[in-house]
Design a protein around this motif. Sequence first.
Motif, PDB file in Angstrom:
ATOM      1  N   LEU A 121       3.409  19.759  -9.435  1.00  0.00           N
ATOM      2  CA  LEU A 121       4.041  18.568  -9.991  1.00  0.00           C
ATOM      3  C   LEU A 121       5.372  18.277  -9.303  1.00  0.00           C
ATOM      4  CD1 LEU A 121       3.855  16.330 -12.041  1.00  0.00           C
ATOM      5  CD2 LEU A 121       4.790  17.880 -13.769  1.00  0.00           C
ATOM      6  N   GLY A 122       6.102  19.322  -8.951  1.00  0.00           N
ATOM      7  CA  GLY A 122       7.353  19.122  -8.222  1.00  0.00           C
ATOM      8  C   GLY A 122       7.129  18.411  -6.901  1.00  0.00           C
ATOM      9  N   GLU A 123       6.054  18.774  -6.207  1.00  0.00           N
ATOM     10  CA  GLU A 123       5.705  18.110  -4.948  1.00  0.00           C
ATOM     11  C   GLU A 123       5.382  16.638  -5.174  1.00  0.00           C
ATOM     12  OE1 GLU A 123       2.282  18.500  -1.416  1.00  0.00           O
ATOM     13  OE2 GLU A 123       2.077  19.601  -3.312  1.00  0.00           O
ATOM     14  N   ILE A 124       4.660  16.348  -6.245  1.00  0.00           N
ATOM     15  CA  ILE A 124       4.269  14.970  -6.550  1.00  0.00           C
ATOM     16  C   ILE A 124       5.483  14.123  -6.919  1.00  0.00           C
ATOM     17  CG2 ILE A 124       2.944  13.552  -8.171  1.00  0.00           C
ATOM     18  CD1 ILE A 124       1.013  16.058  -8.333  1.00  0.00           C
ATOM     19  N   LEU A 125       6.349  14.670  -7.758  1.00  0.00           N
ATOM     20  CA  LEU A 125       7.546  13.939  -8.158  1.00  0.00           C
ATOM     21  C   LEU A 125       8.470  13.696  -6.972  1.00  0.00           C
ATOM     22  CD1 LEU A 125       8.357  15.675 -11.575  1.00  0.00           C
ATOM     23  CD2 LEU A 125       7.500  13.346 -11.227  1.00  0.00           C
ATOM     24  N   SER A 134      11.115   9.845  -3.659  1.00  0.00           N
ATOM     25  CA  SER A 134      11.602   9.586  -2.293  1.00  0.00           C
ATOM     26  C   SER A 134      11.073   8.260  -1.747  1.00  0.00           C
ATOM     27  CB  SER A 134      11.208  10.730  -1.364  1.00  0.00           C
ATOM     28  OG  SER A 134       9.797  10.816  -1.231  1.00  0.00           O
ATOM     29  N   ASN A 135      10.020   7.731  -2.368  1.00  0.00           N
ATOM     30  CA  ASN A 135       9.426   6.492  -1.871  1.00  0.00           C
ATOM     31  C   ASN A 135       9.675   5.274  -2.752  1.00  0.00           C
ATOM     32  OD1 ASN A 135       7.637   6.927   0.653  1.00  0.00           O
ATOM     33  ND2 ASN A 135       7.193   8.720  -0.623  1.00  0.00           N
ATOM     34  N   LYS A 182       0.921   9.891   2.581  1.00  0.00           N
ATOM     35  CA  LYS A 182       1.236  10.804   3.687  1.00  0.00           C
ATOM     36  C   LYS A 182       1.904  12.078   3.170  1.00  0.00           C
ATOM     37  CE  LYS A 182       2.800   8.822   7.327  1.00  0.00           C
ATOM     38  NZ  LYS A 182       3.685   8.123   8.294  1.00  0.00           N
ATOM     39  N   ALA A 183       2.753  11.937   2.172  1.00  0.00           N
ATOM     40  CA  ALA A 183       3.471  13.104   1.637  1.00  0.00           C
ATOM     41  C   ALA A 183       2.539  14.068   0.907  1.00  0.00           C
ATOM     42  CB  ALA A 183       4.580  12.637   0.704  1.00  0.00           C
ATOM     43  N   LEU A 184       1.418  13.558   0.388  1.00  0.00           N
ATOM     44  CA  LEU A 184       0.533  14.388  -0.437  1.00  0.00           C
ATOM     45  C   LEU A 184      -0.818  14.670   0.203  1.00  0.00           C
ATOM     46  CD1 LEU A 184       1.117  12.695  -3.926  1.00  0.00           C
ATOM     47  CD2 LEU A 184       2.198  14.769  -3.036  1.00  0.00           C
ATOM     48  N   ILE A 185      -1.052  14.170   1.404  1.00  0.00           N
ATOM     49  CA  ILE A 185      -2.410  14.177   1.947  1.00  0.00           C
ATOM     50  C   ILE A 185      -2.955  15.573   2.208  1.00  0.00           C
ATOM     51  CG2 ILE A 185      -1.804  14.039   4.421  1.00  0.00           C
ATOM     52  CD1 ILE A 185      -4.087  11.823   4.521  1.00  0.00           C
ATOM     53  N   ASP A 186      -2.103  16.542   2.467  1.00  0.00           N
ATOM     54  CA  ASP A 186      -2.597  17.908   2.694  1.00  0.00           C
ATOM     55  C   ASP A 186      -3.216  18.496   1.428  1.00  0.00           C
ATOM     56  OD1 ASP A 186      -1.809  17.837   5.323  1.00  0.00           O
ATOM     57  OD2 ASP A 186       0.078  18.918   4.987  1.00  0.00           O
ATOM     58  N   SER A 187      -2.644  18.175   0.282  1.00  0.00           N
ATOM     59  CA  SER A 187      -3.146  18.720  -0.986  1.00  0.00           C
ATOM     60  C   SER A 187      -4.184  17.809  -1.641  1.00  0.00           C
ATOM     61  CB  SER A 187      -1.987  18.940  -1.957  1.00  0.00           C
ATOM     62  OG  SER A 187      -1.039  19.855  -1.440  1.00  0.00           O
ATOM     63  N   TYR A 188      -4.041  16.481  -1.443  1.00  0.00           N
ATOM     64  CA  TYR A 188      -4.922  15.509  -2.098  1.00  0.00           C
ATOM     65  C   TYR A 188      -5.413  14.501  -1.055  1.00  0.00           C
ATOM     66  CZ  TYR A 188      -2.158  17.662  -5.753  1.00  0.00           C
ATOM     67  OH  TYR A 188      -1.514  18.588  -6.538  1.00  0.00           O
ATOM     68  N   LEU A 245       0.841  -1.189   0.000  1.00  0.00           N
ATOM     69  CA  LEU A 245       0.000   0.000   0.000  1.00  0.00           C
ATOM     70  C   LEU A 245       0.884   1.250   0.000  1.00  0.00           C
ATOM     71  CD1 LEU A 245      -2.695  -1.028   2.643  1.00  0.00           C
ATOM     72  CD2 LEU A 245      -2.953  -0.958   0.153  1.00  0.00           C
ATOM     73  N   PRO A 246       0.550   2.267  -0.784  1.00  0.00           N
ATOM     74  CA  PRO A 246       1.393   3.471  -0.883  1.00  0.00           C
ATOM     75  C   PRO A 246       1.150   4.435   0.283  1.00  0.00           C
ATOM     76  CG  PRO A 246      -0.466   3.709  -2.348  1.00  0.00           C
ATOM     77  CD  PRO A 246      -0.586   2.325  -1.746  1.00  0.00           C
ATOM     78  N   THR A 247       1.358   3.967   1.498  1.00  0.00           N
ATOM     79  CA  THR A 247       1.042   4.776   2.679  1.00  0.00           C
ATOM     80  C   THR A 247       1.953   5.991   2.809  1.00  0.00           C
ATOM     81  OG1 THR A 247       2.401   3.244   3.972  1.00  0.00           O
ATOM     82  CG2 THR A 247       0.032   2.858   3.968  1.00  0.00           C
ATOM     83  N   ASN A 248       3.239   5.819   2.571  1.00  0.00           N
ATOM     84  CA  ASN A 248       4.153   6.957   2.690  1.00  0.00           C
ATOM     85  C   ASN A 248       3.927   7.969   1.564  1.00  0.00           C
ATOM     86  OD1 ASN A 248       5.397   5.976   5.013  1.00  0.00           O
ATOM     87  ND2 ASN A 248       6.914   4.825   3.851  1.00  0.00           N
TER      88      ASN A 248
END
Length: 252
Positions: free
Chosen positions: A114-118, A123-124, A41-47, A35-38
Amino acid sequence: MRSPTRARVVYERNPLAEVIFQIRYPINLAIERDLPTNFQKALIDSYPLLDVKRGVQLQLKVAGAIDDQPFEPRPSRVYDFTDIERTSRVSLSCDSLSFSTTKYKDWDHFRNALGEILAAFFSNYDQSLFTRVGLRYVNAIKPAELGLSTENPAEIMNPELVAPLTGFTERVFEHQALTIIEIPDGKISVRMALTKDEQGESYIFDTDAFHDEMFQANPDDVLARLEQYHLQHSDLFRWAIGDAVHAALGPT
């Protein structure tokens, strides 16, 4: 190919129906297995919203192998992370990552998102080999909403794009044309379409800049490539629309 370079503008009446980024890679079993939990977690504030869909992944088998069996599709998960308004979506699967939005503001905002997503992806997941990267802009020009006449298509779009419509636009129910052009480090597909419905006429100008040969990249490499694709899209769009449309869209 580069269409004539024009000054960069932001339109008050944004014609973009959707902007889509996608990058593909060989099957990553870590994404398929865990499961892509990390990543979430990295994107949960925006998505913060998540939908899980089932895709289909074909399994190729070597003819004559001991376990040679008929082809069978293998279910594969697709994770869709969306914002509260459901206008922007990040999709992650074992062989692709994409980001799309129907509320495009300008390139700087899209690039930063997109920079945040990449950053979250790299990193994961240990992924540096890719098979395709693309940036697609889908524009919808609706003359009636812009207060423009639909009698002459050459006043709406570049005459070179709408030449087949000249003289009988009122009798055309639907028109599509596709051209694929080589550009530095890739290709760009250009689809020009005219559609009609109860709301009136829509000129769809859909461009997809892409590289579809295997390559290695890090986040900075990907963003640098997309920066060039964005410039291609901007120049091509300004070339494609008529001066009346350009003025009606409200360039700033």
